[in-house]
Design a protein around this motif. Structure first.
Motif, PDB file in Angstrom:
ATOM      1  N   HIS A  39       0.829  -1.198   0.000  1.00 61.65           N
ATOM      2  CA  HIS A  39       0.000   0.000   0.000  1.00 61.65           C
ATOM      3  C   HIS A  39       0.854   1.235   0.000  1.00 61.65           C
ATOM      4  O   HIS A  39       0.627   2.165  -0.744  1.00 61.65           O
ATOM      5  N   ILE A  40       1.855   1.221   0.882  1.00 67.67           N
ATOM      6  CA  ILE A  40       2.757   2.360   0.891  1.00 67.67           C
ATOM      7  C   ILE A  40       3.354   2.494  -0.499  1.00 67.67           C
ATOM      8  O   ILE A  40       3.483   3.567  -1.036  1.00 67.67           O
ATOM      9  N   GLY A  41       3.676   1.322  -1.035  1.00 73.48           N
ATOM     10  CA  GLY A  41       4.278   1.312  -2.353  1.00 73.48           C
ATOM     11  C   GLY A  41       3.399   2.023  -3.361  1.00 73.48           C
ATOM     12  O   GLY A  41       3.848   2.837  -4.142  1.00 73.48           O
ATOM     13  N   SER A  42       2.098   1.726  -3.322  1.00 73.28           N
ATOM     14  CA  SER A  42       1.258   2.344  -4.337  1.00 73.28           C
ATOM     15  C   SER A  42       1.063   3.818  -4.042  1.00 73.28           C
ATOM     16  O   SER A  42       0.788   4.598  -4.917  1.00 73.28           O
ATOM     17  N   GLU A  43       1.218   4.210  -2.763  1.00 78.67           N
ATOM     18  CA  GLU A  43       1.123   5.634  -2.470  1.00 78.67           C
ATOM     19  C   GLU A  43       2.288   6.367  -3.085  1.00 78.67           C
ATOM     20  O   GLU A  43       2.129   7.406  -3.670  1.00 78.67           O
ATOM     21  N   SER A  44       3.482   5.819  -2.913  1.00 77.58           N
ATOM     22  CA  SER A  44       4.613   6.503  -3.501  1.00 77.58           C
ATOM     23  C   SER A  44       5.036   5.778  -4.772  1.00 77.58           C
ATOM     24  O   SER A  44       6.150   5.909  -5.218  1.00 77.58           O
ATOM     25  N   THR A  45       4.142   4.998  -5.332  1.00 78.10           N
ATOM     26  CA  THR A  45       4.303   4.313  -6.622  1.00 78.10           C
ATOM     27  C   THR A  45       5.627   3.599  -6.760  1.00 78.10           C
ATOM     28  O   THR A  45       6.379   3.838  -7.690  1.00 78.10           O
ATOM     29  N   ILE A  46       5.951   2.743  -5.837  1.00 75.72           N
ATOM     30  CA  ILE A  46       7.100   1.877  -6.017  1.00 75.72           C
ATOM     31  C   ILE A  46       6.586   0.532  -6.492  1.00 75.72           C
ATOM     32  O   ILE A  46       5.622   0.008  -5.964  1.00 75.72           O
TER      33      ILE A  46
ATOM     34  N   VAL B 162      16.187   3.806 -13.139  1.00 76.72           N
ATOM     35  CA  VAL B 162      15.020   2.952 -12.911  1.00 76.72           C
ATOM     36  C   VAL B 162      14.492   3.170 -11.501  1.00 76.72           C
ATOM     37  O   VAL B 162      13.285   3.331 -11.278  1.00 76.72           O
ATOM     38  N   HIS B 163      15.406   3.206 -10.537  1.00 76.83           N
ATOM     39  CA  HIS B 163      14.985   3.419  -9.155  1.00 76.83           C
ATOM     40  C   HIS B 163      14.317   4.783  -9.008  1.00 76.83           C
ATOM     41  O   HIS B 163      13.294   4.917  -8.326  1.00 76.83           O
ATOM     42  N   ILE B 164      14.912   5.798  -9.648  1.00 82.93           N
ATOM     43  CA  ILE B 164      14.339   7.144  -9.541  1.00 82.93           C
ATOM     44  C   ILE B 164      12.927   7.161 -10.110  1.00 82.93           C
ATOM     45  O   ILE B 164      12.000   7.744  -9.514  1.00 82.93           O
ATOM     46  N   PRO B 169       7.683   8.932 -10.366  1.00 83.82           N
ATOM     47  CA  PRO B 169       7.349   8.602 -11.751  1.00 83.82           C
ATOM     48  C   PRO B 169       7.388   9.789 -12.713  1.00 83.82           C
ATOM     49  O   PRO B 169       7.666   9.617 -13.889  1.00 83.82           O
ATOM     50  N   ASP B 170       7.141  10.997 -12.192  1.00 84.81           N
ATOM     51  CA  ASP B 170       7.127  12.147 -13.099  1.00 84.81           C
ATOM     52  C   ASP B 170       8.469  12.377 -13.757  1.00 84.81           C
ATOM     53  O   ASP B 170       8.545  12.969 -14.824  1.00 84.81           O
ATOM     54  N   LEU B 171       9.533  11.941 -13.094  1.00 84.20           N
ATOM     55  CA  LEU B 171      10.856  12.153 -13.654  1.00 84.20           C
ATOM     56  C   LEU B 171      11.112  11.255 -14.853  1.00 84.20           C
ATOM     57  O   LEU B 171      12.158  11.372 -15.489  1.00 84.20           O
ATOM     58  N   GLY B 172      10.192  10.381 -15.151  1.00 83.83           N
ATOM     59  CA  GLY B 172      10.369   9.490 -16.289  1.00 83.83           C
ATOM     60  C   GLY B 172      10.638  10.232 -17.578  1.00 83.83           C
ATOM     61  O   GLY B 172      11.470   9.837 -18.389  1.00 83.83           O
ATOM     62  N   GLU B 173       9.935  11.355 -17.728  1.00 84.34           N
ATOM     63  CA  GLU B 173      10.107  12.116 -18.971  1.00 84.34           C
ATOM     64  C   GLU B 173      11.522  12.609 -19.140  1.00 84.34           C
ATOM     65  O   GLU B 173      12.022  12.744 -20.254  1.00 84.34           O
ATOM     66  N   LEU B 174      12.170  12.864 -18.004  1.00 80.59           N
ATOM     67  CA  LEU B 174      13.534  13.362 -18.069  1.00 80.59           C
ATOM     68  C   LEU B 174      14.455  12.351 -18.727  1.00 80.59           C
ATOM     69  O   LEU B 174      15.367  12.704 -19.475  1.00 80.59           O
ATOM     70  N   PHE B 175      14.223  11.078 -18.452  1.00 81.19           N
ATOM     71  CA  PHE B 175      15.153  10.041 -18.896  1.00 81.19           C
ATOM     72  C   PHE B 175      14.818   9.447 -20.246  1.00 81.19           C
ATOM     73  O   PHE B 175      15.616   8.692 -20.797  1.00 81.19           O
ATOM     74  N   THR B 199      11.558  -0.447 -20.088  1.00 81.50           N
ATOM     75  CA  THR B 199      10.420  -1.216 -19.577  1.00 81.50           C
ATOM     76  C   THR B 199       9.707  -0.436 -18.481  1.00 81.50           C
ATOM     77  O   THR B 199       8.483  -0.317 -18.457  1.00 81.50           O
ATOM     78  N   GLU B 200      10.500   0.092 -17.555  1.00 83.45           N
ATOM     79  CA  GLU B 200       9.917   0.826 -16.441  1.00 83.45           C
ATOM     80  C   GLU B 200       9.181   2.069 -16.938  1.00 83.45           C
ATOM     81  O   GLU B 200       8.072   2.358 -16.505  1.00 83.45           O
ATOM     82  N   LEU B 201       9.789   2.785 -17.893  1.00 82.64           N
ATOM     83  CA  LEU B 201       9.151   3.990 -18.412  1.00 82.64           C
ATOM     84  C   LEU B 201       7.842   3.652 -19.111  1.00 82.64           C
ATOM     85  O   LEU B 201       6.833   4.345 -18.931  1.00 82.64           O
ATOM     86  N   CYS B 202       7.860   2.583 -19.891  1.00 78.31           N
ATOM     87  CA  CYS B 202       6.655   2.230 -20.641  1.00 78.31           C
ATOM     88  C   CYS B 202       5.540   1.756 -19.726  1.00 78.31           C
ATOM     89  O   CYS B 202       4.364   1.991 -19.981  1.00 78.31           O
TER      90      CYS B 202
END
Lengths: 206, 638
Positions: A39-46, B162-164, B169-175, B199-202
């Motif tokens: 859940h935390i993951g989906s909050e910070s989208t991990i 990938v970790h970033i 997720p918004d930083l995806g566009e940067l990469f 893969t992660e970006l898509c």
């Protein structure tokens, strides 16, 4: 500043009363805190693919633990304890894969050490087995016929090798040779940094 | 003594401790020494002390006082101290600790260090425990490294990115632009990192996904190169050239080809090639083949390819390696709805896997078998499932019984078969069935009017053999109460009838009533059944009366209440007893047995014995009965 985890916990539980303290919420999610983590993951989208890797002996003693997800010490201890017990209870000829909480566990025993990875449900378990195998091969090449004692007395080297092979839970280098070369170079750098210390300090040029 | 020997010496001493207390003592002493050392000025031993602390931490002892030391060591100019410092940061700090923010600046500096090994330490730490804030701060640096550095750093920067992206997720566009250009690299490490990043970006951004569909031909080329290339010692694993990269490319192709015809067409040939040319005798080959199958099933592939994929899974099912069998069943589970007939072909092997030793394999085989049940194979498959039930591990029992019941309900070829199946399950695993099984079964029996005789004889036999399984006993009691006359008549067409006397039947019911194994609900059933028999037997009504009156002073409130009410029936309403209250029940909806179980607080005439329908049994629909009950102002038993 980092936000306290309790905010995520209370926010993400479906029926969480906002005035619950951290302690009581922990009690409620005692058995399902992995779920809470997601859940935390989906909050910070991990969406971590490999969440952690554990190495432990047949007596259940941890020899290496690499965590790719943010969890407190207490939580890590609990997960390790539970998982180690579950795996040790399995018979020798059983499948290398098991479903545990909502993760998939891939493990394999090499001599007296269990190598265990927790991956997300959609991962390819067979390639995770190959990753484990590759790591063992790297250790073997580095230490020369590695055994558990090597990993106990040189645990930091085992970590360094792992960090040269996996990064953030993903394989970074698929060539054995390159990984070992990089480790060699880094070790050389380390020796250089350690050795001339006394000489330089004597002269006064730290 | 050289400091690193001291570390190993400490480890030896700790391991030599014979008791937990001794170990604790040693560790406390060491930690005190380490703490003292940390407070001193730099004396060249800091890294070794931190290493010692990390060992102690791995044993499970607290090590938080080392966090600041990690921060200090990371900032040190010396490589050996940085190395241990970063390791300590990854082990002791996580994004929830405040100290983790303090290393952001050091990481930033180290990312531009002139030694690639220092850069690598920083990248590794960021990818392992970088918080969202740190990621935001350092993303531009990572992007720079993605474009202009050597391959050693590029591959690490890609995974760091990938970790970033996972954290922010918004930083995806940067990469995205950098990721695109990385695909042209030859170095496998960089390629692998690039594919993971793409893969992660898509996965996170549908627009990016659209963009990257254009690279499908390029990916196909790279993949072909890998598959067709000769032996390459650097990347070869059991005859497969770089299986890690192959698997990642296949996964990316899967995401790109999903729901898109053009992209799927472009990869059809490649997938067929990989599927046919990959040698799956070792795990590496099987991993690639497995990923190929997953991809084929997920994209819009042509039917020939799908058949090929299912056949590969079928081959996996026959593999000696248990792991391969397990994953093949996992995938078959995913496609059993869409490609049902293809999977049906392998039903025999799947059913064989039910007998496997491993619980995980058994579970998979069970799921798959239940999914494969159809009207055609119900009889044979049910035999196998019932066989499995008798030897299945306890954690699977509840699931098996509910699966069997569902299957029986949907595909039962005849009512008798259905009843037989349920009875079989109750005798083998009656303790693991769901609560609604009892009312469901009772309802089923009631509707099968021509089988009443058969059922009551079978259940009587089961009852006298064993009264420990509560669900079975409850149903048996109910049946005996309801159809006791058929039982006593002693003739049955479908099965060998039991020759019993009224005393035998009452003995059986009394045994249930008195047994310590019977739950209160079961006793309720037995008591009601005894009462109902009073209208069906002729000679032993007095015996029933005495049984019932005994329970008038039973400790269990429910039983006591029933007994008192039944007693009242005997005394005051004897004339009604036969005609009304305990007559045969009309065909009921499943809710009715709850009434029987419940019992209300109302006096007898409008009591929870809800069939106060005067006259003989009639087949009324559930709706009518409820109306009647509503009319009589009966509250539902609770």
């Amino acid at each position: 500043m980092c936000q306290p985890i309790k905010k995520y916990l209370t926010a993400s539980l479906p029926n969480a009363h906002p005035l619950h303290t951290y302690g009581s919420v922990r009690k409620r999610v005692k058995c399902s805190f992995i779920y809470t983590y997601i859940h935390i993951g989906s909050e910070s989208t991990i969406k971590i693919k490999m969440q952690f890797m554990l190495l432990f002996s047949r007596q259940g003693k941890l020899r290496l633990q690499k965590w790719y997800v943010p969890l407190s010490d207490k939580e890590r201890k609990k997960i390790s304890r539970d998982l180690v017990q579950t795996i040790l209870a399995r018979k020798p000829k059983m499948c290398s894969f098991l479903e545990w909480r909502d993760l998939k566990i891939v493990y394999k025993r090499y001599a007296s050490l269990y190598f265990c990875c927790a991956v997300e449900d959609q991962d390819n378990e067979l390639i995770t087995l190959e990753i484990i195998h590759r790591y063992v091969e790297l250790l073997d090449k580095y230490f020369g016929s590695v055994c558990e004692l090597d990993i106990i007395f040189n645990f930091e080297k085992a970590y360094f090798i792992l960090d040269e092979f996996l990064l953030g839970g993903e394989a970074q280098e698929t060539s054995k040779k390159n990984v070992l070369k990089a480790i060699e170079q880094a070790d050389l750098l380390q020796e250089e940094a350690e050795a001339p210390r006394s000489v330089l300090e004597e002269i006064g040029l730290t | 003594m050289s400091p690193s020997v001291r570390l190993q010496e400490m480890i030896r001493v700790i391991r030599g401790a014979r008791t937990q207390g001794e170990e604790r003592g040693v560790i406390q002493r060491e930690c005190a020494a380490i703490r003292a050392q940390f407070r001193q000025a730099d004396n060249g031993t800091r890294s070794h002390n931190l290493a010692k602390l990390l060992y102690v931490h791995m044993l499970g002892y607290p090590a938080h006082f080392g966090q600041m030391e990690c921060v200090r060591l990371i900032a040190s100019p010396r490589y050996n101290e940085k190395r241990v410092g970063y390791l300590g940061a990854m082990m002791l700090l996580d994004e929830k600790q405040d100290a983790s923010l303090l290393i952001t600046n050091s990481i930033k500096n180290d990312l531009s260090h002139n030694s690639q090994y220092v850069q690598s330490l920083a990248l590794c730490t960021l990818a392992c425990m970088g918080s969202a804030e740190m990621c935001r701060d350092l993303a531009p640096e990572i992007d720079r490294l993605l474009r202009a550095s050597n391959s050693y750093i590029k591959k690490k920067a890609a995974l760091c990115a990938v970790h970033i992206v996972r954290k922010v997720p918004d930083l995806g566009e940067l990469f995205t632009p950098a990721a695109r250009s990385l695909l042209c690299e030859k170095n496998h490490g960089v390629l692998h990192g690039a594919v993971v990043l793409i893969t992660e970006l898509c996965e996170r951004n549908p627009d990016t996904l659209e963009q990257f569909r254009k690279v499908v031909p390029e990916l196909v080329q790279i993949m072909k190169g890998l598959v067709m290339s000769g032996y390459s010692p650097e990347h070869n694993v059991a005859g497969i050239s770089d299986p890690f990269l192959q698997v990642r490319i296949l996964r990316l192709l899967r995401i790109l080809g999903r729901n898109n015809d053009t992209a799927s067409d472009a990869m059809n040939d490649l997938l067929a090639q990989v599927a046919t040319n990959t040698d799956s005798s070792k795990t590496a080959g099987s991993a690639v083949l497995y990923e190929t199958v997953l991809t084929v099933m997920d994209i819009k592939s042509e039917s020939g390819l799908r058949v090929l994929a299912v056949n590969i899974l079928g081959r996996f099912l026959l593999n000696n390696d248990r792991n391969i069998r397990y994953i093949s069943m996992t995938s078959l589970q995913k496609i059993v709805q869409t490609d049902h007939n293809a999977v049906q072909r392998h039903r025999g092997t799947i059913v064989d896997c039910l007998k496997d030793q491993d619980a995980s394999v058994k579970r998979r085989a069970l799921e798959l078998s239940l999914a494969l049940v159809s009207a055609v194979n119900i009889r044979s498959l049910m035999k196998e499932l019932l066989l499995f039930l008798s030897s299945c591990p306890p954690e699977l029992r509840a699931h098996t019984t509910s699966g069997i019941f569902n299957a029986a309900e949907r595909y039962a070829p005849s009512q008798r078969w259905h009843i037989d199946t349920i009875l079989h399950v109750l005798t083998t695993a009656g303790g693991d069935v769901r609560d609604e099984t009892v009312p469901n079964l009772i309802q089923l029996i009631t509707t099968a009017t021509e089988l009443h005789c058969y059922t009551v004889h079978k259940l009587y036999r089961a009852l006298i053999t064993d009264i420990s399984v509560q669900s079975l006993v409850q149903v048996a009691c109910w049946c005996i109460g309801e159809y006791g006359d058929l039982l006593l008549r002693g003739e049955c067409e479908e099965t060998e009838p039991v020759q019993v006397t009224e005393d035998d039947v009452l003995d059986a019911l009394e045994t249930v009533l008195q047994s310590h194994m019977s739950s209160p609900a079961t006793r309720g059933f037995a008591l009601t059944a005894t009462m109902k028999l009073s209208t069906r037997i002729t000679h032993n009504v007095d015996r029933i009366r005495s049984i019932v009156s005994i329970y008038g002073s039973c400790i269990d409130v429910e039983l006591q209440q029933r007994a008192v009410e039944y007693n009242a029936l005997f005394k005051k309403y004897d004339h009604m007893r036969y005609r009304g209250s305990v007559c045969g029940a009309p065909s009921v909806i499943a809710k009715l047995p709850e009434y029987l179980l419940g019992g209300s607080g109302e006096p007898v005439p409008s009591s929870g014995l809800s069939h106060t329908v005067p006259g003989p049994a009639t087949s009324t629909s559930g709706g009518d009965l409820l109306d009647l009950l509503g009319g009589l102002d009966v509250s539902p038993g609770e």
